[in-house]
Design an enzyme around this catalytic site. Structure first.
Site, mmCIF file in Angstrom:
data_model
loop_
_atom_site.group_PDB
_atom_site.id
_atom_site.type_symbol
_atom_site.label_atom_id
_atom_site.label_comp_id
_atom_site.label_asym_id
_atom_site.label_seq_id
_atom_site.Cartn_x
_atom_site.Cartn_y
_atom_site.Cartn_z
ATOM 1 C CB SER A 93 -0.835 -0.014 1.271
ATOM 2 O OG SER A 93 -1.317 1.275 1.555
ATOM 3 C CB SER A 94 0.426 4.656 -1.363
ATOM 4 O OG SER A 94 -0.858 4.900 -0.847
ATOM 5 C CB CYS A 95 -0.156 3.781 4.181
ATOM 6 S SG CYS A 95 -0.331 2.056 4.582
ATOM 7 C CE1 TYR A 122 -3.171 -3.197 5.377
ATOM 8 C CE2 TYR A 122 -2.450 -1.141 4.383
ATOM 9 C CZ TYR A 122 -3.002 -2.400 4.262
ATOM 10 O OH TYR A 122 -3.376 -2.859 3.022
ATOM 11 C CE LYS A 126 -0.803 -5.034 3.045
ATOM 12 N NZ LYS A 126 -1.041 -6.314 2.344
ATOM 13 C CG HIS A 165 -10.223 2.507 2.120
ATOM 14 N ND1 HIS A 165 -10.327 1.141 2.074
ATOM 15 C CD2 HIS A 165 -9.001 2.773 2.653
ATOM 16 C CE1 HIS A 165 -9.208 0.599 2.543
ATOM 17 N NE2 HIS A 165 -8.387 1.565 2.910
ATOM 18 C CD1 TRP A 188 -16.162 11.484 8.897
ATOM 19 C CD2 TRP A 188 -14.632 9.834 8.728
ATOM 20 N NE1 TRP A 188 -16.754 10.314 9.294
ATOM 21 C CE2 TRP A 188 -15.850 9.289 9.212
ATOM 22 C CE3 TRP A 188 -13.543 8.980 8.546
ATOM 23 C CZ2 TRP A 188 -15.993 7.934 9.503
ATOM 24 C CZ3 TRP A 188 -13.684 7.635 8.838
ATOM 25 C CH2 TRP A 188 -14.889 7.123 9.317
#
Ligand code: GFB
Length: 300
Positions: A93-95, A122, A126, A165, A188
């Site tokens: 993931s890009s995170c 997370y 990853k 998401h 949000w």
């Protein structure tokens, strides 16, 4: 969502696709995963399974996101190796990148700075997964590769407001606002964070391309190369849904990373491009959403 999209994409390839449903196999069960892999003996493995969620779920359930992902990915990668699988594609993931990485974020930005606190659990899992693939490549010479997709959306997404998401959440909120004749829709955070979105069928296409054509040590970013603010996204979704709602912002909810546009030049250099624009992808997803509400498999 991603696994199903990859299965749809593989339908046009000359291969037999083996899947393991949740009822059939618990990926947390090491012995079960080893048995499944030894019985089926696949030529290649795509690891799309993961414990995933939106910003709030990541923030609230750090143990689940760190521990379940570490166990599931280690079980699969280790079992694949024991069953002599020579090709494996791991999805991250890009995170994984530092919160304040220079934009657009190139693959080399990995581990150059602190992570975004809402999803570091997370992200750590990853990062461990992609490093495990590199380690197997280094120690045993197997062709285990990793791809880092940007924020994905599309058919099969999770529309639960607490764990989803942003795209499915705002699509559902816009739909419910329209149905109730409401005049405002709450988003949000501040609306200022920027995100890059990719339709899951485009992601699946890129992933199958990498599975067939890529055999390198470095992970590869998978994205659209364009990002927009959350406020702009909210306006686009309100328009696709046809809701006549004014957008309001809830500052008690987290913004997360201010921006995470990935540098996709490595992928784009191969000639690959996404087919969906954000608008057409949102329209396609919304018609899927409406169809599946009617069929009763998306429950609100
Ligand atoms: O999609 P999202 O939950 O994940 O949120 P992240 C993106 C942005 O949308 C954040 C805002 O700034 C949210 O505050 N947002 C506005 C909303 N309204 C909503 C809403 O109703 N629901 C949600 N969920 N967001 C995730 C990571 O980060 O991205 C995961 O937590 C993973 O680990 C995933 O990497 C791709 O982009 O912030």
């Amino acid at each position: 969502m991603v696994g199903s999209a990859i299965v749809r994409r593989l339908a046009v390839e000359d291969c037999e696709v083996l899947t393991a449903s949740r009822d059939e196999l618990d990926l947390l069960d090491q012995a079960g995963v080893r048995r499944w892999m030894a019985d089926r003996r696949p030529d290649a493995v795509v690891m799309a399974a993961a414990k995933v969620g939106g910003i709030l779920a990541n923030d609230r359930f750090p143990v689940d996101f760190l521990s379940e992902n570490l166990v599931v990915q280690t079980n699969i990668i280790d079992s694949a190796f024991r069953s002599e699988v020579t090709k494996l594609l791991f999805l991250g993931s890009s995170c994984i990148y530092p919160k304040l990485a220079a934009q657009p974020i190139s693959e080399d930005a990995l581990l150059t700075g602190p992570l975004e606190p809402t999803n570091e659990w997370y992200a750590i899992a990853k990062i461990a997964g992609l490093k495990l693939c590199q380690a197997y490549r280094r120690q045993y010479g197997v062709d285990y590769i990793s791809a880092m997709p940007t924020n994905l959306y599309g058919p099969g997404d999770n529309f639960d407001l607490n764990s989803s998401h942003v795209v499915p959440a705002l699509m559902r909120k816009a739909y419910e606002t329209k149905r109730a004749g409401g005049k405002t829709m709450q988003v949000w955070g501040s609306g200022t964070p920027m995100r890059e979105f990719l339709h899951v069928d485009d992601a699946a296409d890129a992933l199958v391309y990498l599975l067939k054509a890529y055999a390198g040590d470095s992970h590869v970013n998978v994205g659209s190369g364009e990002d927009i603010t959350i406020a702009e996204l909210a306006r686009a979704i309100v328009s696709v849904v046809g809701a006549e709602a004014t957008i309001t912002f809830d500052p008690t909810k987290p913004d997360g990373t201010p921006r995470k546009l990935m540098d996709v030049s490595r992928l784009f250099a191969t000639g690959w491009r996404p087919r969906y624009s954000l608008r057409s992808g949102l329209e396609q997803t919304f018609s899927w959403f409406l169809r599946h509400i009617e069929q009763g498999d998306v429950r609100l």
